[in-house]
Design an enzyme around this catalytic site. Structure first.
Site, PDB file in Angstrom:
ATOM      1  N   ASN A  50      48.912  32.482  44.201  1.00 47.02           N
ATOM      2  CA  ASN A  50      48.455  33.251  43.039  1.00 47.02           C
ATOM      3  C   ASN A  50      49.254  32.851  41.792  1.00 47.02           C
ATOM      4  O   ASN A  50      50.436  32.486  41.874  1.00 47.02           O
ATOM      5  CB  ASN A  50      48.504  34.759  43.291  1.00 47.02           C
ATOM      6  CG  ASN A  50      49.819  35.272  43.833  1.00 47.02           C
ATOM      7  OD1 ASN A  50      50.554  34.560  44.503  1.00 47.02           O
ATOM      8  ND2 ASN A  50      50.132  36.524  43.553  1.00 47.02           N
TER       9      ASN A  50
ATOM     10  N   CYS B 234      43.961  34.663  41.845  1.00 45.62           N
ATOM     11  CA  CYS B 234      44.362  34.843  43.250  1.00 45.62           C
ATOM     12  C   CYS B 234      44.574  33.497  43.934  1.00 45.62           C
ATOM     13  O   CYS B 234      44.016  32.465  43.523  1.00 45.62           O
ATOM     14  CB  CYS B 234      43.286  35.604  44.018  1.00 45.62           C
ATOM     15  SG  CYS B 234      43.191  37.363  43.628  1.00 45.62           S
TER      16      CYS B 234
ATOM     17  N   GLU C 193      43.411  32.476  46.776  1.00 50.40           N
ATOM     18  CA  GLU C 193      42.170  31.931  47.352  1.00 50.40           C
ATOM     19  C   GLU C 193      41.398  31.113  46.311  1.00 50.40           C
ATOM     20  O   GLU C 193      40.831  30.060  46.636  1.00 50.40           O
ATOM     21  CB  GLU C 193      41.266  33.068  47.844  1.00 50.40           C
ATOM     22  CG  GLU C 193      41.824  33.888  48.979  1.00 50.40           C
ATOM     23  CD  GLU C 193      42.633  35.095  48.500  1.00 50.40           C
ATOM     24  OE1 GLU C 193      43.345  35.007  47.476  1.00 50.40           O
ATOM     25  OE2 GLU C 193      42.552  36.134  49.174  1.00 50.40           O
TER      26      GLU C 193
ATOM     27  N   ASN D 100      49.511  36.181  34.920  1.00 47.27           N
ATOM     28  CA  ASN D 100      49.611  35.946  33.486  1.00 47.27           C
ATOM     29  C   ASN D 100      50.062  37.228  32.806  1.00 47.27           C
ATOM     30  O   ASN D 100      49.699  38.327  33.256  1.00 47.27           O
ATOM     31  CB  ASN D 100      48.240  35.505  32.943  1.00 47.27           C
ATOM     32  CG  ASN D 100      48.343  34.950  31.542  1.00 47.27           C
ATOM     33  OD1 ASN D 100      48.417  35.698  30.562  1.00 47.27           O
ATOM     34  ND2 ASN D 100      48.364  33.641  31.422  1.00 47.27           N
ATOM     35  N   ALA D 101      50.795  37.076  31.709  1.00 47.12           N
ATOM     36  CA  ALA D 101      51.243  38.247  30.954  1.00 47.12           C
ATOM     37  C   ALA D 101      50.051  39.090  30.513  1.00 47.12           C
ATOM     38  O   ALA D 101      50.156  40.311  30.397  1.00 47.12           O
ATOM     39  CB  ALA D 101      52.068  37.804  29.748  1.00 47.12           C
TER      40      ALA D 101
ATOM     41  N   CYS E 286      40.629  40.001  48.255  1.00 44.10           N
ATOM     42  CA  CYS E 286      40.084  41.058  47.391  1.00 44.10           C
ATOM     43  C   CYS E 286      38.569  40.870  47.273  1.00 44.10           C
ATOM     44  O   CYS E 286      38.021  39.832  47.654  1.00 44.10           O
ATOM     45  CB  CYS E 286      40.754  41.024  46.017  1.00 44.10           C
ATOM     46  SG  CYS E 286      40.227  39.653  44.972  1.00 44.10           S
TER      47      CYS E 286
ATOM     48  N   TYR F 200      47.381  40.509  32.028  1.00 44.90           N
ATOM     49  CA  TYR F 200      47.163  40.726  33.468  1.00 44.90           C
ATOM     50  C   TYR F 200      45.808  40.267  34.028  1.00 44.90           C
ATOM     51  O   TYR F 200      45.770  39.645  35.080  1.00 44.90           O
ATOM     52  CB  TYR F 200      47.373  42.202  33.832  1.00 44.90           C
ATOM     53  CG  TYR F 200      48.775  42.720  33.663  1.00 44.90           C
ATOM     54  CD1 TYR F 200      49.858  41.871  33.373  1.00 44.90           C
ATOM     55  CD2 TYR F 200      49.043  44.077  33.795  1.00 44.90           C
ATOM     56  CE1 TYR F 200      51.149  42.364  33.220  1.00 44.90           C
ATOM     57  CE2 TYR F 200      50.337  44.578  33.649  1.00 44.90           C
ATOM     58  CZ  TYR F 200      51.381  43.716  33.355  1.00 44.90           C
ATOM     59  OH  TYR F 200      52.650  44.211  33.215  1.00 44.90           O
TER      60      TYR F 200
HETATM   61  N1  THU Z   1      46.214  38.477  45.330  1.00 43.65           N
HETATM   62  C1  THU Z   1      45.811  37.293  45.868  1.00 43.65           C
HETATM   63  O1  THU Z   1      46.324  36.225  45.504  1.00 43.65           O
HETATM   64  N2  THU Z   1      44.841  37.325  46.799  1.00 43.65           N
HETATM   65  C2  THU Z   1      44.229  38.457  47.248  1.00 43.65           C
HETATM   66  O2  THU Z   1      43.263  38.376  47.997  1.00 43.65           O
HETATM   67  C3  THU Z   1      44.734  39.767  46.856  1.00 43.65           C
HETATM   68  C4  THU Z   1      45.661  39.767  45.692  1.00 43.65           C
HETATM   69  C5  THU Z   1      47.244  38.461  44.280  1.00 43.65           C
HETATM   70  C6  THU Z   1      46.723  38.828  42.922  1.00 43.65           C
HETATM   71  C7  THU Z   1      47.977  39.315  42.249  1.00 43.65           C
HETATM   72  O3  THU Z   1      48.665  38.196  41.688  1.00 43.65           O
HETATM   73  C8  THU Z   1      48.811  39.898  43.362  1.00 43.65           C
HETATM   74  O4  THU Z   1      48.247  39.391  44.567  1.00 43.65           O
HETATM   75  C9  THU Z   1      48.808  41.416  43.404  1.00 43.65           C
HETATM   76  O5  THU Z   1      47.533  41.915  43.390  1.00 43.65           O
END
Ligand code: THU
Length: 139
Positions: A48, A59, A61, A51-52, A92, A54
């Site tokens: 992941n 993610c 993936e 960024n400032a 997510c 948000y």
């Molecule tokens: N995040 C992921 O990289 N993948 C997911 O499927 C769930 C959430 C990251 C997004 C964010 O940078 C941090 O986890 C907290 O939500």
């Protein structure tokens, strides 16, 4: 005894864990790694990137999908997501839709905890009735 699918899991876990270390997550402090096995048995990993501002964060993936597509491959056979703690980190909702674009009925999703415990599910169970232009039922 290990079989070839265990070996793939281990490789995906190793790759995802390596990428996870490079995650840019100063705001959530929640580092995630993801690795994909594509239709040509190539592997792609990412983490992941926050960024400032948000909502602009990406993610893990999504980064792995970008790496797969930019390498010229288009099908997710398997995807592994490694969590930073002792809970699983299922993709997510937005990532489920992104995965759906390149998944099929066989696509497997492996969820790994930081201690290496892995739970595997079929992608179709994570996003039933997914939106897609070629997936609408006519009845
Ligand atoms: N995040 C992921 O990289 N993948 C997911 O499927 C769930 C959430 C990251 C997004 C964010 O940078 C941090 O986890 C907290 O939500």
């Amino acid at each position: 005894m290990t079989n070839s699918s265990d070996k793939i899991h281990q490789q995906l876990l190793q790759l995802a864990t390596q990428a996870q270390k490079n995650a840019h997550a100063p705001y959530s402090n929640f580092k995630v790694g993801a690795a994909i096995l594509d239709e040509n048995n190539q592997q792609h990993a990412s983490c992941n990137v926050e960024n400032a501002a948000y909502p602009l964060g990406q993610c893990a993936e999504a980064g792995a999908i970008s790496a797969m597509i930019s390498s010229g491959n288009t099908q997710i056979k398997q995807i592994l997501i490694v969590s930073p703690n002792d809970n699983f980190c299922p993709p997510c909702g937005g990532c489920r839709q992104k995965i759906a674009e390149f998944a099929n009925d066989q696509t497997q999703v492996h969820l790994a905890k930081s201690n290496g415990e892995v739970k595997s599910v079929h992608f179709k169970d994570l996003l039933p009735l997914a939106f897609g232009f070629d997936k609408n039922e006519s009845t």
